[in-house]
Design a protein around this motif. Structure first.
Motif, PDB file in Angstrom:
ATOM      1  N   PRO A  81       0.816  -1.229   0.000  1.00 56.00           N
ATOM      2  CA  PRO A  81       0.000   0.000   0.000  1.00 56.00           C
ATOM      3  C   PRO A  81       0.845   1.274   0.000  1.00 56.00           C
ATOM      4  O   PRO A  81       0.464   2.276  -0.624  1.00 56.00           O
ATOM      5  CB  PRO A  81      -0.821  -0.124   1.284  1.00 56.00           C
ATOM      6  CG  PRO A  81      -0.905  -1.596   1.545  1.00 56.00           C
ATOM      7  CD  PRO A  81       0.419  -2.131   1.103  1.00 56.00           C
ATOM      8  N   LEU A  82       1.988   1.246   0.679  1.00 53.99           N
ATOM      9  CA  LEU A  82       2.860   2.420   0.687  1.00 53.99           C
ATOM     10  C   LEU A  82       3.414   2.687  -0.710  1.00 53.99           C
ATOM     11  O   LEU A  82       3.473   3.849  -1.154  1.00 53.99           O
ATOM     12  CB  LEU A  82       4.009   2.213   1.677  1.00 53.99           C
ATOM     13  CG  LEU A  82       3.630   2.116   3.153  1.00 53.99           C
ATOM     14  CD1 LEU A  82       4.856   1.791   4.001  1.00 53.99           C
ATOM     15  CD2 LEU A  82       2.996   3.420   3.625  1.00 53.99           C
ATOM     16  N   MET A  83       3.795   1.628  -1.403  1.00 49.98           N
ATOM     17  CA  MET A  83       4.327   1.796  -2.764  1.00 49.98           C
ATOM     18  C   MET A  83       3.250   2.267  -3.724  1.00 49.98           C
ATOM     19  O   MET A  83       3.494   3.101  -4.594  1.00 49.98           O
ATOM     20  CB  MET A  83       4.945   0.490  -3.245  1.00 49.98           C
ATOM     21  CG  MET A  83       6.261   0.158  -2.580  1.00 49.98           C
ATOM     22  SD  MET A  83       7.069  -1.296  -3.279  1.00 49.98           S
ATOM     23  CE  MET A  83       8.671  -1.181  -2.475  1.00 49.98           C
ATOM     24  N   HIS A  84       2.042   1.756  -3.561  1.00 51.56           N
ATOM     25  CA  HIS A  84       0.942   2.229  -4.396  1.00 51.56           C
ATOM     26  C   HIS A  84       0.656   3.710  -4.135  1.00 51.56           C
ATOM     27  O   HIS A  84       0.162   4.425  -5.019  1.00 51.56           O
ATOM     28  CB  HIS A  84      -0.325   1.406  -4.145  1.00 51.56           C
ATOM     29  CG  HIS A  84      -0.347   0.091  -4.865  1.00 51.56           C
ATOM     30  ND1 HIS A  84      -0.132  -0.016  -6.222  1.00 51.56           N
ATOM     31  CD2 HIS A  84      -0.565  -1.174  -4.417  1.00 51.56           C
ATOM     32  CE1 HIS A  84      -0.207  -1.285  -6.591  1.00 51.56           C
ATOM     33  NE2 HIS A  84      -0.461  -2.016  -5.513  1.00 51.56           N
ATOM     34  N   ALA A  85       0.984   4.151  -2.934  1.00 53.25           N
ATOM     35  CA  ALA A  85       0.764   5.555  -2.581  1.00 53.25           C
ATOM     36  C   ALA A  85       1.905   6.454  -3.061  1.00 53.25           C
ATOM     37  O   ALA A  85       1.853   7.670  -2.888  1.00 53.25           O
ATOM     38  CB  ALA A  85       0.600   5.691  -1.072  1.00 53.25           C
ATOM     39  N   VAL A 105      10.939   3.615  -1.979  1.00 56.10           N
ATOM     40  CA  VAL A 105      11.748   2.666  -1.208  1.00 56.10           C
ATOM     41  C   VAL A 105      11.147   2.525   0.180  1.00 56.10           C
ATOM     42  O   VAL A 105      10.868   3.529   0.846  1.00 56.10           O
ATOM     43  CB  VAL A 105      13.215   3.126  -1.098  1.00 56.10           C
ATOM     44  CG1 VAL A 105      14.022   2.126  -0.264  1.00 56.10           C
ATOM     45  CG2 VAL A 105      13.842   3.293  -2.483  1.00 56.10           C
ATOM     46  N   ILE A 106      10.947   1.281   0.613  1.00 55.46           N
ATOM     47  CA  ILE A 106      10.490   1.039   1.978  1.00 55.46           C
ATOM     48  C   ILE A 106      11.523   0.199   2.715  1.00 55.46           C
ATOM     49  O   ILE A 106      12.265  -0.575   2.109  1.00 55.46           O
ATOM     50  CB  ILE A 106       9.120   0.326   2.009  1.00 55.46           C
ATOM     51  CG1 ILE A 106       9.200  -1.039   1.305  1.00 55.46           C
ATOM     52  CG2 ILE A 106       8.038   1.182   1.381  1.00 55.46           C
ATOM     53  CD1 ILE A 106       7.967  -1.895   1.502  1.00 55.46           C
ATOM     54  N   THR A 107      11.573   0.365   4.031  1.00 51.27           N
ATOM     55  CA  THR A 107      12.471  -0.418   4.876  1.00 51.27           C
ATOM     56  C   THR A 107      11.688  -0.927   6.085  1.00 51.27           C
ATOM     57  O   THR A 107      10.497  -0.630   6.250  1.00 51.27           O
ATOM     58  CB  THR A 107      13.660   0.442   5.370  1.00 51.27           C
ATOM     59  OG1 THR A 107      13.169   1.430   6.284  1.00 51.27           O
ATOM     60  CG2 THR A 107      14.372   1.113   4.204  1.00 51.27           C
ATOM     61  N   ASP A 108      12.376  -1.652   6.927  1.00 52.57           N
ATOM     62  CA  ASP A 108      11.741  -2.184   8.137  1.00 52.57           C
ATOM     63  C   ASP A 108      11.153  -1.066   8.998  1.00 52.57           C
ATOM     64  O   ASP A 108      10.119  -1.246   9.641  1.00 52.57           O
ATOM     65  CB  ASP A 108      12.770  -2.970   8.966  1.00 52.57           C
ATOM     66  CG  ASP A 108      13.476  -4.015   8.132  1.00 52.57           C
ATOM     67  OD1 ASP A 108      12.810  -4.960   7.694  1.00 52.57           O
ATOM     68  OD2 ASP A 108      14.694  -3.864   7.891  1.00 52.57           O
ATOM     69  N   ASP A 124       9.639   1.491   8.078  1.00 55.66           N
ATOM     70  CA  ASP A 124       8.325   1.898   7.575  1.00 55.66           C
ATOM     71  C   ASP A 124       7.233   0.908   7.961  1.00 55.66           C
ATOM     72  O   ASP A 124       6.045   1.244   7.894  1.00 55.66           O
ATOM     73  CB  ASP A 124       8.353   2.012   6.047  1.00 55.66           C
ATOM     74  CG  ASP A 124       9.328   3.064   5.570  1.00 55.66           C
ATOM     75  OD1 ASP A 124       9.216   4.210   6.028  1.00 55.66           O
ATOM     76  OD2 ASP A 124      10.203   2.730   4.738  1.00 55.66           O
ATOM     77  N   LEU A 125       7.630  -0.290   8.356  1.00 55.25           N
ATOM     78  CA  LEU A 125       6.662  -1.357   8.591  1.00 55.25           C
ATOM     79  C   LEU A 125       6.394  -1.623  10.062  1.00 55.25           C
ATOM     80  O   LEU A 125       5.344  -2.161  10.415  1.00 55.25           O
ATOM     81  CB  LEU A 125       7.163  -2.648   7.935  1.00 55.25           C
ATOM     82  CG  LEU A 125       7.576  -2.561   6.453  1.00 55.25           C
ATOM     83  CD1 LEU A 125       8.030  -3.920   5.949  1.00 55.25           C
ATOM     84  CD2 LEU A 125       6.420  -2.039   5.609  1.00 55.25           C
ATOM     85  N   PHE A 126       7.352  -1.275  10.943  1.00 46.73           N
ATOM     86  CA  PHE A 126       7.228  -1.598  12.364  1.00 46.73           C
ATOM     87  C   PHE A 126       7.536  -0.375  13.216  1.00 46.73           C
ATOM     88  O   PHE A 126       8.345   0.478  12.846  1.00 46.73           O
ATOM     89  CB  PHE A 126       8.182  -2.739  12.738  1.00 46.73           C
ATOM     90  CG  PHE A 126       7.970  -4.006  11.952  1.00 46.73           C
ATOM     91  CD1 PHE A 126       6.977  -4.901  12.314  1.00 46.73           C
ATOM     92  CD2 PHE A 126       8.761  -4.283  10.841  1.00 46.73           C
ATOM     93  CE1 PHE A 126       6.777  -6.060  11.588  1.00 46.73           C
ATOM     94  CE2 PHE A 126       8.569  -5.450  10.111  1.00 46.73           C
ATOM     95  CZ  PHE A 126       7.565  -6.334  10.484  1.00 46.73           C
ATOM     96  N   GLU A 127       6.922  -0.345  14.380  1.00 49.56           N
ATOM     97  CA  GLU A 127       7.176   0.758  15.299  1.00 49.56           C
ATOM     98  C   GLU A 127       8.461   0.568  16.080  1.00 49.56           C
ATOM     99  O   GLU A 127       9.047   1.541  16.563  1.00 49.56           O
ATOM    100  CB  GLU A 127       6.003   0.909  16.269  1.00 49.56           C
ATOM    101  CG  GLU A 127       4.708   1.358  15.598  1.00 49.56           C
ATOM    102  CD  GLU A 127       3.589   1.585  16.596  1.00 49.56           C
ATOM    103  OE1 GLU A 127       3.828   1.339  17.801  1.00 49.56           O
ATOM    104  OE2 GLU A 127       2.484   2.008  16.177  1.00 49.56           O
TER     105      GLU A 127
END
Length: 365
Positions: free
Chosen positions: A83-87, A91-94, A96-99
């Motif tokens: 969903p982040l890439m569609h937005a 580039v995403i990393t860990d 971006d996925l976890f607190e």
């Protein structure tokens, strides 16, 4: 930790990968060397199969754990990252996925990564047509997480990857078209299908086979014979959920018809030249209509075996599956005349039985 010059040099050579899809793993090895990572793999957003391009350094993880344990179906990185890439995030990393790192390590996927000396993750998003892909890059605990400067460097790769993936699909489609066109020249009907059964291409011989019993609907092949259509559905399901590494079924699909001989569909692997991961070509269906519509060059048969025009016409009808009686009736000659012609054809071709003659003629057409 990222060597920008080396990363740019690697990216500049993406054209070589377009021409030879088998070199994607080597390209990813060079990317890993430039960014200080252990390994990498190409993953599509909506489907992940064992034949994904990947480096040897992380193959063991994918073949022993990721796919066998069905982690590809529950991959939290895809669930939260796509969903982040569609937005619009390149580039995403860990992070971006976890607190927190503690939350990350509680996830089953990350627990299995640790067993193979892997931990940190970054994914560079890119497109091939409407399909979203990611170049996923894996680091060990020692190599560390990706920082802001490294993420900025990886963003430089996203647009070139989209260009390369798009061109790769075009090159693969061109190779596939060349294959089906070559089959056209030898009068073999061929339909190329993708992972979900979508028709990617067909030749003119295949188009001539379409009709009531065999049709293209919603860009998919459908068969009137219920059993044959069920067999085709099972084949497409296998294509959708298996990798190119697995052999395709060897049994043909037989389309039975009322008052006509059947159509036989044989399944062939897509040759390597057309196996762009972004095209998704999975099989070539070879179609044989046993009703006897095969084309024979009567002039070639006459010249090869020194047949008269009448003898060449009779030989052609026999090769198409007609009986001597039916051939005589169609030609408007007496049965005795046709039998005498057949005896002469046997002598000129060096054959002794009708089946032997037909097999020989099919080698000449």
């Amino acid at each position: 930790m990222v060597d920008l010059r080396r990363l740019d040099d690697v990216t500049a050579r993406l054209g070589d990968v377009v021409l030879d899809p088998s070199t994607w793993p080597s390209f990813m090895d060079e990317v890993c060397a430039a960014v200080g990572a252990t390994g990498a793999a190409m993953l599509q957003s909506d489907i992940r199969t064992e034949d994904i391009p990947r480096t040897d350094s992380i193959t063991e993880y994918f073949t022993k754990t990721y796919f066998p344990h069905n982690l590809h179906l529950t991959d939290i990185r895809a669930a939260r990252g796509v969903p982040l890439m569609h937005a619009g995030v390149d580039v995403i990393t860990d992070a971006d996925l976890f607190e927190s790192e503690a939350e990350m390590l509680r996830d089953p996927l990350y627990a299995t990564l640790g067993e193979f000396g892997l931990k940190w993750f970054a994914a560079v998003g890119f497109h091939s047509g409407p399909a979203l892909w990611a170049l996923t890059i894996q680091r060990s605990p020692r190599e560390g997480l990706f920082d802001a400067d490294e993420i900025k460097a990886l963003r430089r790769v996203s647009a070139p990857l989209t260009e390369a993936a798009t061109l790769s699909a075009v090159v693969g489609r061109s190779a596939l078209s060349g294959i089906t066109s070559a089959l056209d020249l030898i009068q073999v009907a061929a339909i190329a299908v993708g992972r979900f059964g979508t028709v990617i291409g067909m030749n003119s011989q295949a188009e001539s086979c379409l009709g009531h019993d065999l049709a293209i609907r919603n860009n998919r092949l459908t068969l009137l014979d219920r059993q044959a259509n069920a067999d085709l559905t099972r084949l497409i399901d296998q294509l959708a959920h298996s990798s190119d590494l697995h052999p395709l079924p060897s049994s043909p699909i037989v389309v039975r018809r009322i008052d006509k001989r059947p159509i036989v569909i044989q399944i062939q692997q897509v040759p390597p030249a057309a196996r762009s991961p972004f095209l998704g070509a999975r099989a070539i269906l070879l179609i044989r209509d046993l009703e006897g519509s095969a084309a024979f060059d009567q002039a070639l048969l006459a010249a090869t075996f020194e047949l008269t025009p009448a003898q060449a016409r009779l030989a052609t009808r026999l090769a198409r599956g007609d009986s001597v009686e039916a051939a005589a009736q169609e030609a408007g000659v007496a049965l005795a005349t046709a039998r005498n012609q057949l005896k002469t054809i046997f002598q000129k071709t060096g054959t002794h039985r009708q089946a032997e003659l037909v097999a020989l003629l099919h080698r000449v057409k």
